[in-house]
Design a protein around this motif. Structure first.
Motif, mmCIF file in Angstrom:
data_model
loop_
_atom_site.group_PDB
_atom_site.id
_atom_site.type_symbol
_atom_site.label_atom_id
_atom_site.label_comp_id
_atom_site.label_asym_id
_atom_site.label_seq_id
_atom_site.Cartn_x
_atom_site.Cartn_y
_atom_site.Cartn_z
ATOM 1 N N ARG A 1 0.840 -1.199 0.000
ATOM 2 C CA ARG A 1 0.000 0.000 0.000
ATOM 3 C C ARG A 1 0.876 1.250 0.000
ATOM 4 N N SER B 1 0.531 7.027 3.409
ATOM 5 C CA SER B 1 -0.470 8.100 3.438
ATOM 6 C C SER B 1 0.147 9.455 3.124
ATOM 7 N N CYS C 1 0.024 9.950 -0.602
ATOM 8 C CA CYS C 1 -1.236 9.656 -1.278
ATOM 9 C C CYS C 1 -2.117 10.901 -1.367
ATOM 10 N N SER D 1 -5.298 10.894 -2.128
ATOM 11 C CA SER D 1 -6.674 10.563 -1.772
ATOM 12 C C SER D 1 -6.839 10.551 -0.258
ATOM 13 N N ASP E 1 -8.864 8.551 1.186
ATOM 14 C CA ASP E 1 -8.906 7.119 1.480
ATOM 15 C C ASP E 1 -7.590 6.480 1.062
ATOM 16 N N ASP E 2 -7.373 5.264 1.505
ATOM 17 C CA ASP E 2 -6.182 4.542 1.082
ATOM 18 C C ASP E 2 -6.223 4.289 -0.419
ATOM 19 N N SER E 3 -5.038 4.184 -1.016
ATOM 20 C CA SER E 3 -4.972 3.776 -2.408
ATOM 21 C C SER E 3 -5.314 2.303 -2.522
ATOM 22 N N ASP E 4 -5.599 1.869 -3.729
ATOM 23 C CA ASP E 4 -5.799 0.437 -3.943
ATOM 24 C C ASP E 4 -4.491 -0.293 -3.636
ATOM 25 N N PRO E 5 -4.561 -1.460 -3.026
ATOM 26 C CA PRO E 5 -3.332 -2.204 -2.736
ATOM 27 C C PRO E 5 -2.795 -2.871 -3.991
ATOM 28 N N LYS F 1 2.212 -7.567 4.485
ATOM 29 C CA LYS F 1 1.735 -6.203 4.245
ATOM 30 C C LYS F 1 2.894 -5.218 4.341
ATOM 31 N N THR G 1 4.554 -1.254 3.050
ATOM 32 C CA THR G 1 4.203 0.123 2.683
ATOM 33 C C THR G 1 5.271 0.672 1.753
#
Length: 311
Positions: free
Chosen positions: A25, A28, A31, A33, A35-39, A125, A127
């Motif tokens: 991901r 932040s 980013c 947006s 919201d979070d970006s698409d993974p 996961k 980043t």
């Protein structure tokens, strides 16, 4: 009945087939947006390097970036605050930092519920960042991939020097062979990589002198009095290990670890305080290291073994 060569081929194929599902991901801070970006989801080979993902990551995430024109060379990845070194293969990084339980040998005692462990820790996961690279912990890559190439080749040369007492085997490779070796790594194709690697492992007129082994002890600084361990701190131990003991018996994982880290491995036969992990599996201490090197080394020729404390 399987021959030793058939068994070696099977084990090597299993090592090449090893992979880890990743969920990457965008940080932040990078980013645009709310919201979070698409993974970004991918099943990636354990033997390969995360740096090869950069072009795809940049292309996939560019629409979410505050600065969509940022250079891919600014990219870096981290896991729970730990910057991931580009020149470490993915499998080594996962074994160092994932916190998941390693697999036990088939039929071994103390076997855990591996399916439950994997469910908790996978996908891994990560980043990805495109700003504020920690230059004190990472080196910056270049567009042409020369930095990673040079780091890999230097590691190959170091392994070759340990095996033979000289790096002339790798230095004497033709330009075509050197290019083929690197292309095999980049494309992750054993059919391209293995013919050149076999030349390095079996040079004519040379006797195997030492085995290329690096031991990684995570969180090593936490044992130093009055120190505050930094995220991802580790100690890397490298000591020349001969293929055989003075008794001419084969050097095993247990005899080598007892020699290098006697306080953690007081026994050559049984793990009492710590365990050795390679490719996500606990190594039996009776394993001959020369055989392990030929079927289980990473692409740079090294056995990158993680030491995990028991209990």
């Amino acid at each position: 009945m399987s021959t030793a060569r058939d068994l070696a081929h099977t084990l090597q194929k299993r090592v090449w087939d090893g992979s880890i599902p990743l969920e990457i991901r965008l940080a932040s801070a990078d980013c645009r947006s709310f919201d979070d970006s698409d993974p970004y989801l991918i099943q990636f080979p354990r033997l390969s390097y995360l740096a090869f993902l950069i072009p795809r990551l940049h292309a996939f995430l560019s629409r979410f970036l505050i600065d969509p024109d940022v250079s891919p060379t600014e990219c870096w990845l981290e896991y729970q605050g730990v910057p991931l070194k580009w020149h470490y293969p993915l499998g080594l990084l996962y074994d160092l930092y994932s916190g998941s339980e390693p697999a036990y040998p088939s039929g071994g005692t103390g076997r855990r519920d591996e399916a439950a462990d994997e469910q908790d820790s996978l996908p891994w996961k990560l980043t990805v960042h495109f700003t504020e690279m920690p230059m004190d912990q990472l080196f910056k890559l270049d567009v042409d991939g020369k930095v990673l190439h040079d780091a890999f080749i230097n590691s190959v040369k170091e392994a070759d020097f340990l095996r033979n007492g000289t790096a002339k085997t790798v230095m004497s490779l033709s330009k075509e062979d050197s290019t083929q070796l690197w292309e095999g790594v980049k494309q992750f194709r054993p059919s391209i990589y293995n013919p050149i690697n076999q030349k390095l492992l079996n040079p004519q007129g040379s006797n195997l002198r030492h085995l290329p082994i690096k031991l990684y002890l995570p969180h090593a600084s936490s044992s130093i009095k009055d120190s505050t361990p930094t995220p991802g701190s580790l100690r890397v131990v490298q000591t020349p290990i001969t293929p055989a003991l003075s008794s001419r018996q084969p050097q095993t994982v247990g005899t080598a670890l007892n020699q290098i880290l006697p306080t953690l491995f007081p026994s050559r036969r049984s793990p009492l305080l710590a365990q050795a992990v390679l490719h996500g599996a606990i190594l039996p201490l009776s394993t001959p290291i020369e055989d392990l090197t030929r079927v289980g080394a990473y692409l740079d020729g090294w056995l990158h073994i993680v030491i995990v404390m028991m209990g």
